[in-house]
Write an enzyme that holds these catalytic residues in place. Structure first.
Site, PDB file in Angstrom:
ATOM      1  N   LEU C 218       0.828  -1.209   0.000  1.00  0.00           N
ATOM      2  CA  LEU C 218       0.000   0.000   0.000  1.00  0.00           C
ATOM      3  C   LEU C 218       0.862   1.259   0.000  1.00  0.00           C
ATOM      4  O   LEU C 218       1.753   1.416   0.817  1.00  0.00           O
ATOM      5  CB  LEU C 218      -0.877  -0.006   1.256  1.00  0.00           C
ATOM      6  N   ASP C 219       0.607   2.156  -0.923  1.00  0.00           N
ATOM      7  CA  ASP C 219       1.316   3.445  -1.001  1.00  0.00           C
ATOM      8  C   ASP C 219       2.819   3.275  -1.225  1.00  0.00           C
ATOM      9  O   ASP C 219       3.592   4.193  -0.971  1.00  0.00           O
ATOM     10  CB  ASP C 219       1.113   4.287   0.275  1.00  0.00           C
ATOM     11  N   GLU C 220       3.236   2.094  -1.654  1.00  0.00           N
ATOM     12  CA  GLU C 220       4.665   1.876  -1.769  1.00  0.00           C
ATOM     13  C   GLU C 220       5.095   1.546  -3.199  1.00  0.00           C
ATOM     14  O   GLU C 220       6.203   1.091  -3.434  1.00  0.00           O
ATOM     15  CB  GLU C 220       5.100   0.742  -0.823  1.00  0.00           C
TER      16      GLU C 220
END
Lengths: 275, 275, 275, 275
Positions: C218-220
């Protein structure tokens, strides 16, 4: 509540103003004050909470100020604007979108185009579009038609969102400091037409845009805000224009926000902006 | 003359303060006021011309304010600073140059290094350099040595210009809100060591730097200013570090200017900056 | 014509590729090449004029490259996209406007919302809107519904324009490196929810936005582009969110332009961007 | 190793060049190529690893290129520069510091001033300072003195670090495209003297700086890089000048880095910059 004040400076102004507020139990949330020493001009923007009482603060404040003072209290909860366009869509559609979602800080009353190109997008958003061609008529007649359409809307500001006609001093005077233009350049560089062509030829590494009030000197009115974006050698004329449009849209949006929030004061062909 | 005030908020503060000034015939050139509503805190920075008269304005103003008020009038015409460094030269040489040409807004009293690398550049500018190695001694002893050197200079601020030792809560407390650090990252991203290595691995497109006051939470003190620069995939670790250093130098320089001009207030681990 | 190539690096690649082009009489207008030395990966973007001849350049080039090579010639004259949204309008209306005026570089096939809020604006622009509520169903079922709607459109990319649901690894894998997200923060700072609340508490002076490909972390995922805007102590939570939205819109617009012009390569959770 | 090439464009150039490199077993780490289609000019910057073999790559590459080709291989491992100054210290001290710590990418051979003001800072860094007053002598004689001092140092570039004398076409021609100037403005705005006074009067919201090669048209040579910084109504003339100096220092530093790393090509009064 926002209070804006502009007047000749003298000792004790802030004390006088804020005493009026204190007596009426208003708490000052945020205040910006600036004095232009050369011109001896005083500018203030005061945000107060809304729990004070006073039937007519505007008059109460004006009474303690020099006779030339202009005081506006919460000047129009929401501004009314008329947008003038030609063919380019980028600034107009940004305005229409914000207006649609009520984040513009102003109400678009209508759009006037001297070409029909932007009628469609305007009407998508259920905003009236007036076509006023400049062809086959004198500037005087063209502007008379504009004025006839504009006046009934009683707009606070006219937004020239890529309106490519030069307005007469008479027209400008009749909407003094109410006309906001987006100039396709970083003024004072590349004044006039074909700025991107000039920029390409000069090999600049940054291009800019300037939002300003319109005065009689073409492109020379008080600057509200300016923005730039980087460009490089690989940009064609089309790339420059495309990048320029992104920048123009953002610059005009920022200028409108500043003006509609009553953060901009004008004097002497310059602005004081309490950002 | 600059007057800075920080206190509990209440109705009428600006009026009270400016009445004091008006009575003493001071004209307000520029004023910034801000109230933090959540914390009920009042902050003001007032620039007045110097033609008023009043032997003790500071006391006169303090008398009309709440008991917790901190009022400083023209607080120290020029600050005195001590600079702490390790091995990297970029921030220090910028400070030494500005100091040399008297454009820093502060006087560098001395430089303290825990390594000898920057002795040479410091002494080029005829500034005393003290070597205080951290090796073979406890942190307590190391910091006691630092303190012994620092105290006689009576500095207003300690500048950590790439000082790579973590200071103890005791040391920090003894110079409360007087220590300014430049952090090699855009806080709160990449807290701690090797930020450029982390940034490289993460493939970021922008790197930042943060200048902040030092408090007990490592890298978590009140932020004064932040800047960023663009980077791209072609940047090696060395390129990132190089770009980062340019940015660190500019960020610390900006922070020092803001602090030395008394534009920065601290409360609640945040700052109010009247830029 | 744009040719993009990604493969294992070896000596002579550029010569081999450009010889193929030269034999077919293509002139290279502009070329960007980059080798990641750690990973031994070769990336190239070649713009050639269109006057050469060759029935199948793609195959001709592939023949001279290592077996893992991915070669795309003028990869899709115009991309097809599906946009996923929740309630916030700012990114979507920017996309719809550009799409309407054919300056997006892609064709919006449809918009899918898990709330009905943006149906109106989507349909103003005569684009199909599909409501797929996530309520009262498993994530599996929710995503199966999404997939059923998406697949017939055969989109090149899914744009998460403020789509506030976390997608499962299965869904993400089925659209590998085809999902672009705008993250409401300057990653890696403030990962997760309420970034503006975190930013306010931390007193940051800059806020950012990150456009990235979505991967399982996530978000990476690989970062495409990042932008920042300055903020200050006077910004309330609402002001921060408002400023953040301007920035998010601009950041996503930039990322889409880069991707749709085939300027972005992904490897190893990073991107090579030939801007 | 860096290879830079500039010549008339024709089909097959990149293939020809890279074939030479491939045969000699050089691996291309990074390559930037650009063709100006209007002028039919080819520009390339190729970074290769150093493990290839070839006694004279320069000649080998030149042989496969058009007759007008200029090929430079690793052109001077470190440039030699002479710095010309008048009274302002900001650009010079930045150059001297970087030179001192060997991060300038060039070696400062000497500093020449037409005033003695910067002798002290120059000699602090053990660099020779030559005072060449322009007073009581013809421009011809003044420049003859300059030339006599400069020539023995055989500099690759002359850096005008706030050198406030206008150089003659003869002098400029004798150092063609070797003179770099920092202009105290965002060209083409505010050409000529007193740009800050002009900027103040015009109420601009951004000021810029331009680093450019010097040609016979004053302030009109090919632009290398430009930077801007925001300003506002509260800036006095002194504040503008101070902000402008920060910007000038950063802009000249960036331009020097680009030139010294052989990233800048000039043609037709424009530059191609492979940043």
């Amino acid at each position: 509540m926002v209070i804006i004040i502009q007047c000749r400076d003298r000792v004790g102004l802030v004390a006088a103003i804020t005493s009026v507020l204190a007596k009426a139990d208003f708490n000052i949330v945020s205040m910006r004050e600036y004095v232009d020493l050369e011109e001896n001009k005083f500018f203030a923007r005061i945000v107060v909470d809304d729990i004070g009482y006073l039937q007519n603060i505007e008059m109460a404040i004006t009474k303690v100020l020099p006779p030339d003072a202009v005081v506006k209290v919460n000047p129009l909860p929401e501004k009314k604007i008329v947008v003038l366009v030609t063919k380019e869509y980028h600034c107009l559609s940004d305005i229409l979108t914000r207006n649609h979602f009520k984040t513009l800080g102003a109400n678009v009353q209508c759009v006037i185009g001297n070409h029909p190109d932007l009628k469609n997008i305007t009407e998508l958003f259920s905003i009236p579009f007036h076509l006023v061609s400049h062809e086959n008529k004198s500037k005087e007649n063209f502007e008379a038609e504009l004025t006839n359409i504009i006046l009934p809307y009683k707009p606070d500001y006219l937004i020239l969102a890529k309106f490519m006609r030069i307005l007469s001093p008479e027209f400008i005077t009749s909407f003094k400091l109410k006309i906001i233009n987006i100039h396709h350049s970083f003024l004072p560089a590349f004044i006039g037409a074909y700025p991107y062509r000039q920029a390409l030829k000069r090999g600049v590494k940054i291009i800019g845009a300037t939002a300003h009030f319109v005065t009689n000197d073409l492109d020379e009115g008080p600057i509200i805000t300016q923005k730039v974006i980087p460009v490089n050698h690989s940009f064609t004329l089309i790339d420059l224009i495309k990048a320029g449009r992104e920048n123009e849209t953002a610059t005009l949006a920022k200028a409108m926000q500043l003006v509609f929030e009553d953060r901009v004061f004008v004097f002497n062909n310059k602005t004081v902006v309490f950002e």
